[in-house]
Design a protein around this motif. Sequence first.
Motif, short mmCIF file in Angstrom:
data_model
loop_
_atom_site.label_atom_id
_atom_site.label_comp_id
_atom_site.label_asym_id
_atom_site.label_seq_id
_atom_site.Cartn_x
_atom_site.Cartn_y
_atom_site.Cartn_z
N SER A 46 16.47 4.93 -1.98
CA SER A 46 17.20 6.17 -2.25
C SER A 46 18.35 6.38 -1.27
O SER A 46 19.34 7.04 -1.59
CB SER A 46 16.24 7.36 -2.18
N MET A 47 18.22 5.80 -0.09
CA MET A 47 19.25 5.99 0.93
C MET A 47 20.32 4.90 0.91
O MET A 47 21.45 5.12 1.33
CB MET A 47 18.61 6.04 2.32
N ASN A 48 19.96 3.70 0.42
CA ASN A 48 20.88 2.56 0.50
C ASN A 48 21.22 1.93 -0.85
O ASN A 48 21.96 0.95 -0.89
CB ASN A 48 20.28 1.48 1.41
N GLY A 49 20.66 2.46 -1.93
CA GLY A 49 20.93 1.86 -3.24
C GLY A 49 19.98 0.71 -3.53
O GLY A 49 18.92 0.56 -2.90
N ASP A 50 20.35 -0.12 -4.49
CA ASP A 50 19.48 -1.22 -4.92
C ASP A 50 19.17 -2.16 -3.77
O ASP A 50 20.03 -2.48 -2.95
CB ASP A 50 20.13 -2.00 -6.06
N ARG A 69 0.87 -1.17 0.00
CA ARG A 69 0.00 0.00 0.00
C ARG A 69 0.91 1.23 0.00
O ARG A 69 2.13 1.10 0.05
CB ARG A 69 -0.94 -0.02 1.22
N TYR A 70 0.32 2.40 -0.03
CA TYR A 70 1.12 3.62 -0.19
C TYR A 70 2.20 3.76 0.88
O TYR A 70 3.37 4.04 0.54
CB TYR A 70 0.21 4.84 -0.17
N PRO A 71 1.89 3.56 2.19
CA PRO A 71 2.96 3.74 3.18
C PRO A 71 4.14 2.80 2.95
O PRO A 71 5.31 3.21 3.06
CB PRO A 71 2.25 3.43 4.51
N ILE A 72 3.87 1.52 2.64
CA ILE A 72 4.96 0.56 2.41
C ILE A 72 5.71 0.94 1.13
O ILE A 72 6.96 0.88 1.09
CB ILE A 72 4.40 -0.87 2.32
N SER A 73 4.98 1.31 0.08
CA SER A 73 5.63 1.70 -1.17
C SER A 73 6.55 2.90 -0.95
O SER A 73 7.67 2.95 -1.49
CB SER A 73 4.56 2.05 -2.21
N LYS A 74 6.11 3.85 -0.15
CA LYS A 74 6.93 5.03 0.15
C LYS A 74 8.18 4.63 0.93
O LYS A 74 9.28 5.13 0.66
CB LYS A 74 6.10 6.03 0.95
N ASN A 75 8.02 3.71 1.88
CA ASN A 75 9.17 3.25 2.67
C ASN A 75 10.18 2.50 1.79
O ASN A 75 11.40 2.59 2.02
CB ASN A 75 8.70 2.34 3.80
N ILE A 76 9.69 1.77 0.80
CA ILE A 76 10.59 1.05 -0.11
C ILE A 76 11.43 2.04 -0.91
O ILE A 76 12.66 1.90 -1.03
CB ILE A 76 9.78 0.14 -1.06
N VAL A 77 10.76 3.05 -1.46
CA VAL A 77 11.48 4.05 -2.27
C VAL A 77 12.46 4.83 -1.40
O VAL A 77 13.58 5.15 -1.81
CB VAL A 77 10.48 4.98 -2.97
N THR A 78 12.05 5.15 -0.16
CA THR A 78 12.94 5.87 0.75
C THR A 78 14.18 5.05 1.07
O THR A 78 15.32 5.56 1.04
CB THR A 78 12.19 6.22 2.06
N TYR A 79 13.98 3.77 1.37
CA TYR A 79 15.11 2.90 1.68
C TYR A 79 16.01 2.76 0.46
O TYR A 79 17.24 2.77 0.58
CB TYR A 79 14.60 1.53 2.11
N LYS A 130 18.20 -5.74 -2.22
CA LYS A 130 18.36 -7.18 -2.42
C LYS A 130 17.31 -7.89 -1.58
O LYS A 130 16.70 -7.30 -0.69
CB LYS A 130 19.76 -7.62 -2.03
N ILE A 131 17.12 -9.17 -1.86
CA ILE A 131 16.07 -9.90 -1.17
C ILE A 131 16.26 -9.91 0.34
O ILE A 131 15.30 -9.86 1.11
CB ILE A 131 15.97 -11.35 -1.72
N GLU A 132 17.53 -9.93 0.78
CA GLU A 132 17.79 -9.94 2.22
C GLU A 132 17.54 -8.57 2.86
O GLU A 132 17.51 -8.45 4.09
CB GLU A 132 19.23 -10.39 2.51
N ASP A 133 17.35 -7.52 2.04
CA ASP A 133 17.10 -6.18 2.58
C ASP A 133 15.62 -5.95 2.90
O ASP A 133 15.29 -4.94 3.53
CB ASP A 133 17.57 -5.11 1.59
N LEU A 134 14.76 -6.83 2.45
CA LEU A 134 13.32 -6.60 2.61
C LEU A 134 12.93 -6.49 4.09
O LEU A 134 12.06 -5.69 4.44
CB LEU A 134 12.53 -7.74 1.95
N THR A 135 13.58 -7.26 4.92
CA THR A 135 13.24 -7.22 6.35
C THR A 135 13.68 -5.91 7.01
O THR A 135 13.23 -5.60 8.11
CB THR A 135 13.90 -8.40 7.09
N LYS A 136 14.53 -5.15 6.36
CA LYS A 136 15.03 -3.91 6.93
C LYS A 136 14.12 -2.72 6.59
O LYS A 136 14.30 -1.64 7.13
CB LYS A 136 16.44 -3.62 6.42
N ILE A 137 13.17 -2.95 5.69
CA ILE A 137 12.27 -1.86 5.28
C ILE A 137 11.17 -1.70 6.31
O ILE A 137 10.55 -2.69 6.74
CB ILE A 137 11.67 -2.16 3.89
N LYS A 138 10.90 -0.50 6.70
CA LYS A 138 9.92 -0.21 7.74
C LYS A 138 8.53 -0.69 7.34
O LYS A 138 8.07 -0.46 6.21
CB LYS A 138 9.90 1.30 8.02
#
Length: 296
Positions: A266-270, A254-264, A272-280
């Motif tokens: 922009s701050m950390n680069g591409d 949804r919009y909040p998760i999509s925004k958090n993905i783009v924010t992460y 990876k699958i192991e980074d998904l758990t780090k997204i708010k």
Amino acid sequence: MDYKATIKSYFNFTKSQRLGLVLLLTLIVVFQIAFYFIDFSQPEKNASEKQQWLALQSEIDSLKQNVPTSSYKIYPFNPNFITDFKGYKLGMTVEQIDRLLAFRKQGKFANSPKEFQQVTGISDSLLNAISPYFKFPDWVNKKNSGAKSNWVDYSKTNYYKKEKVVILDINSATKEDLMKVYGIGDGLSERILKQKEVFGEFVSMEQMSDVWGLSPEVIEKLNQSFKIINNPKIKKVNINNASIKELGQFPYFRYPISKNIVTYRSMNGDIKIEDLTKIKDFPVDKIKIIALYLEF
């Protein structure tokens, strides 16, 4: 300073002032006497109407007492197939119902009231109350009664063949295929097909738990008849290039998760699958399913 003279000056009144004080005190006394001896209450205008309402109220109360309390009517049933709701209405506890469901998952059946009590642990009083409604198959009744003349165990004959369960791909299943599963009717089959359209195709049978109205028992039966056999034909979402709007169109985002993905991103680069758990606020409980829809 003469304080006594000052204080005394406060009590020096003119003749007209003294007359006014006497008159004020007289009025206060008269009003107090009138308050205690005169009834100022207004006569009730609608006394007759009130009496009618009181008479009706007593009649209503008597009717309420005569209303029969609703009871759960029990019809003959096979106790091996008691649902959570029916068990609750019969007076069984959650633990007792769970014991029966666990027993049934092993492919076993209770073939007498005594066996049913041993499996569930219900009390003698509850067993005596509900066992008259137990309806076992005819072959069970004949077996329990010791009758051997007409009953034949066909499972031991050469021509007895157990029906083979044909497992289908859930993504190619039709409405008619789904309705063959016990517990799935017209409405539930439509929901399953609409859910498949939302995702393009299912990637895991675990997604059946996301279909509203499917109970755990029905999902278990679905898993016995359907699997993910062929590689799902889906259009994957490129998580590193998709915009917030494009990510928001994915059912699990949804919009909040999509925004958090783009924010992460922009701050950390591409990502990876192991980074998904780090997204708010990322739905980590469905990460295995979501990852199959994503392109990294």
